[in-house]
Structure formats: C-alpha cells, structure tokens
Design a protein around this motif. Sequence first.
Motif, PDB file in Angstrom:
ATOM      1  N   THR A 255       0.827  -1.206   0.000  1.00  0.00           N
ATOM      2  CA  THR A 255       0.000   0.000   0.000  1.00  0.00           C
ATOM      3  C   THR A 255       0.859   1.252   0.000  1.00  0.00           C
ATOM      4  O   THR A 255       0.628   2.197  -0.775  1.00  0.00           O
ATOM      5  CB  THR A 255      -0.932   0.008   1.228  1.00  0.00           C
ATOM      6  N   MET A 256       1.869   1.275   0.865  1.00  0.00           N
ATOM      7  CA  MET A 256       2.733   2.453   0.959  1.00  0.00           C
ATOM      8  C   MET A 256       3.550   2.664  -0.317  1.00  0.00           C
ATOM      9  O   MET A 256       3.881   3.801  -0.673  1.00  0.00           O
ATOM     10  CB  MET A 256       3.668   2.317   2.157  1.00  0.00           C
ATOM     11  N   MET A 257       3.836   1.581  -1.025  1.00  0.00           N
ATOM     12  CA  MET A 257       4.600   1.685  -2.264  1.00  0.00           C
ATOM     13  C   MET A 257       3.696   1.863  -3.482  1.00  0.00           C
ATOM     14  O   MET A 257       4.177   2.025  -4.606  1.00  0.00           O
ATOM     15  CB  MET A 257       5.469   0.438  -2.445  1.00  0.00           C
ATOM     16  N   GLY A 258       2.371   1.803  -3.272  1.00  0.00           N
ATOM     17  CA  GLY A 258       1.420   2.031  -4.351  1.00  0.00           C
ATOM     18  C   GLY A 258       1.356   0.909  -5.368  1.00  0.00           C
ATOM     19  O   GLY A 258       1.114   1.158  -6.558  1.00  0.00           O
ATOM     20  N   VAL A 259       1.530  -0.336  -4.904  1.00  0.00           N
ATOM     21  CA  VAL A 259       1.539  -1.492  -5.808  1.00  0.00           C
ATOM     22  C   VAL A 259       0.517  -2.518  -5.336  1.00  0.00           C
ATOM     23  O   VAL A 259       0.376  -2.757  -4.136  1.00  0.00           O
ATOM     24  CB  VAL A 259       2.947  -2.140  -5.850  1.00  0.00           C
ATOM     25  N   LYS A 260      -0.198  -3.133  -6.265  1.00  0.00           N
ATOM     26  CA  LYS A 260      -1.158  -4.171  -5.915  1.00  0.00           C
ATOM     27  C   LYS A 260      -0.429  -5.415  -5.403  1.00  0.00           C
ATOM     28  O   LYS A 260       0.644  -5.759  -5.919  1.00  0.00           O
ATOM     29  CB  LYS A 260      -2.004  -4.550  -7.136  1.00  0.00           C
ATOM     30  N   PRO A 261      -1.017  -6.111  -4.435  1.00  0.00           N
ATOM     31  CA  PRO A 261      -0.364  -7.318  -3.910  1.00  0.00           C
ATOM     32  C   PRO A 261      -0.014  -8.338  -4.995  1.00  0.00           C
ATOM     33  O   PRO A 261       1.040  -8.990  -4.919  1.00  0.00           O
ATOM     34  CB  PRO A 261      -1.394  -7.870  -2.926  1.00  0.00           C
ATOM     35  N   THR A 262      -0.872  -8.482  -5.990  1.00  0.00           N
ATOM     36  CA  THR A 262      -0.630  -9.473  -7.037  1.00  0.00           C
ATOM     37  C   THR A 262       0.566  -9.125  -7.916  1.00  0.00           C
ATOM     38  O   THR A 262       1.048  -9.978  -8.669  1.00  0.00           O
ATOM     39  CB  THR A 262      -1.877  -9.640  -7.925  1.00  0.00           C
ATOM     40  N   ASP A 263       1.048  -7.880  -7.824  1.00  0.00           N
ATOM     41  CA  ASP A 263       2.207  -7.456  -8.607  1.00  0.00           C
ATOM     42  C   ASP A 263       3.484  -7.421  -7.767  1.00  0.00           C
ATOM     43  O   ASP A 263       4.500  -6.872  -8.199  1.00  0.00           O
ATOM     44  CB  ASP A 263       1.966  -6.069  -9.222  1.00  0.00           C
ATOM     45  N   CYS A 264       3.399  -8.013  -6.579  1.00  0.00           N
ATOM     46  CA  CYS A 264       4.544  -8.036  -5.672  1.00  0.00           C
ATOM     47  C   CYS A 264       5.162  -9.429  -5.591  1.00  0.00           C
ATOM     48  O   CYS A 264       4.465 -10.433  -5.694  1.00  0.00           O
ATOM     49  CB  CYS A 264       4.121  -7.628  -4.251  1.00  0.00           C
ATOM     50  N   VAL A 265       6.459  -9.459  -5.374  1.00  0.00           N
ATOM     51  CA  VAL A 265       7.190 -10.684  -5.067  1.00  0.00           C
ATOM     52  C   VAL A 265       7.897 -10.471  -3.739  1.00  0.00           C
ATOM     53  O   VAL A 265       8.527  -9.433  -3.525  1.00  0.00           O
ATOM     54  CB  VAL A 265       8.225 -11.020  -6.164  1.00  0.00           C
ATOM     55  N   VAL A 266       7.779 -11.445  -2.848  1.00  0.00           N
ATOM     56  CA  VAL A 266       8.428 -11.382  -1.548  1.00  0.00           C
ATOM     57  C   VAL A 266       9.606 -12.353  -1.530  1.00  0.00           C
ATOM     58  O   VAL A 266       9.513 -13.463  -2.059  1.00  0.00           O
ATOM     59  CB  VAL A 266       7.429 -11.743  -0.421  1.00  0.00           C
ATOM     60  N   VAL A 267      10.703 -11.940  -0.902  1.00  0.00           N
ATOM     61  CA  VAL A 267      11.860 -12.810  -0.725  1.00  0.00           C
ATOM     62  C   VAL A 267      12.014 -13.056   0.770  1.00  0.00           C
ATOM     63  O   VAL A 267      12.266 -12.131   1.539  1.00  0.00           O
ATOM     64  CB  VAL A 267      13.143 -12.187  -1.298  1.00  0.00           C
ATOM     65  N   GLU A 268      11.846 -14.308   1.180  1.00  0.00           N
ATOM     66  CA  GLU A 268      11.801 -14.675   2.601  1.00  0.00           C
ATOM     67  C   GLU A 268      12.662 -15.897   2.880  1.00  0.00           C
ATOM     68  O   GLU A 268      12.916 -16.709   1.994  1.00  0.00           O
ATOM     69  CB  GLU A 268      10.359 -14.985   3.008  1.00  0.00           C
ATOM     70  N   ASP A 269      13.084 -16.023   4.146  1.00  0.00           N
ATOM     71  CA  ASP A 269      13.860 -17.210   4.528  1.00  0.00           C
ATOM     72  C   ASP A 269      13.240 -17.950   5.697  1.00  0.00           C
ATOM     73  O   ASP A 269      13.871 -18.853   6.259  1.00  0.00           O
ATOM     74  CB  ASP A 269      15.303 -16.820   4.867  1.00  0.00           C
ATOM     75  N   SER A 270      12.005 -17.604   6.081  1.00  0.00           N
ATOM     76  CA  SER A 270      11.373 -18.271   7.218  1.00  0.00           C
ATOM     77  C   SER A 270       9.978 -18.751   6.851  1.00  0.00           C
ATOM     78  O   SER A 270       9.296 -18.130   6.025  1.00  0.00           O
ATOM     79  CB  SER A 270      11.278 -17.325   8.418  1.00  0.00           C
TER      80      SER A 270
END
Length: 213
Positions: A152-167
């Motif tokens: 939301t703060m970056m103005g991008v829809k969740p479906t257009d996001c990629v998360v990089v996680e290790d847990s």
Amino acid sequence: MTELVIFDNDGVLVDSERLANTILAELLTEAGLPYTFEETVRDFMGGSMVSMRQKAEAQLGSPLPADLEDRYHQRLFDGFAHLQPVPGVREVLDQLDADGITYCLASSGTHRRIHTALTAVGFWERFEGRIFSSEDVRHGKPAPDLFLHAATMMGVKPTDCVVVEDSPLGVAAANSAGMKVFGFAAMTAPEKLSAATATFHEMTALPKLIRTA
C-alpha cells in the motif's frame, strides 16, 4: 510483471540470523527456559520479539525478564560491528536497479534494528524511505499485515509483488497477502519453505526467478 520486490532483512539482506538466534538461545536459557540455537530457529525465526515473548512465556509459565529485549538488542548490535551482507545480494540489488524494478524492505525487526543492520553493511541509502517494520502494523508475520502495508505504501497491488523470505512465518505471511514468494533456503531447510512459489539456495538465482514471476 513484477512491479515490487519486498525483501525480508535478517538472513536475506544481512547475514545476521546465526548471530541473532545464538543470542536469543543464550538469553532464554539464562531466563530458565533452555533453548538451543536450532530450537530458536525452529520456533522463532522470522517472528517479532513480541511474538517471541508470548510464545516463550507460555512455555515457561511465567514472565520473562522485563529487560530481555534490551539485553538482546545490545548484544546483537555489538555483534553488528562485524555484520556482512548476504553473499550475492548486492549484485541482486544492482540488477534490479538496472532492470528498473522497485524494491523495499519489510521485516519483523524494529526500525532501530533495521537501521543499525543496514548501516553496518552499507545498504541504508538503498532502502531509505522504503523500510517497513512489524512496529508499523498491528499483527506481525505470519499475518499478512506487514506485506500488505508495504504494498500500500509503495502504491503497488499485492498481485504485482514478489516477496523474498527465509522463514516459514514469512512465507505464510506472503501467501496470506496474495503475493508470490521465493523462499531463500541458505540456512532454512527447503522443506520448511515448501509453501513458497519457489525456493532457491544462492542469491545468483534470484534475478531470473523475479523476471519469470
């Protein structure tokens, strides 16, 4: 097309997980709740200090010392004098810049911890103004709140996001947010990240995963 890459911090950008979990195991053991490094990774990695306290006190059956978090952060920040970036992540950020893909950071750590770690490895300027902490939301990982807040703060829809996680907690949070998630299995067993869209072991593999997301 991926418009935003959301990075976790500890273990993904900065190589701090081993130090952090070693210190936490020592402090819990000192408080009367014996814990090994492996057990803190299993039970607490990826979560906030608030959730750690809740889980640990439920096991202990009594409150942890009131200053445990302060002592934890003091030992951690002392160790950050020797902190290094995760191998290969600097090159990943350079490639994202070259490809014109925006990135940000969303971590269960406090803002102070994030600032201290990023400053130690020279990444602060790369993320300044694009940093989100579990302190910013009501519910930390595995709830989706933090990642949704970042989008939301970056103005991008969740479906257009990629998360990089290790847990596993972070993977669960990204899935709940409706985002693709790549599980970094450098320190975490791949089977614990099996709910991720894909897993990878070396940072050199990440740019290709992002391009094909």
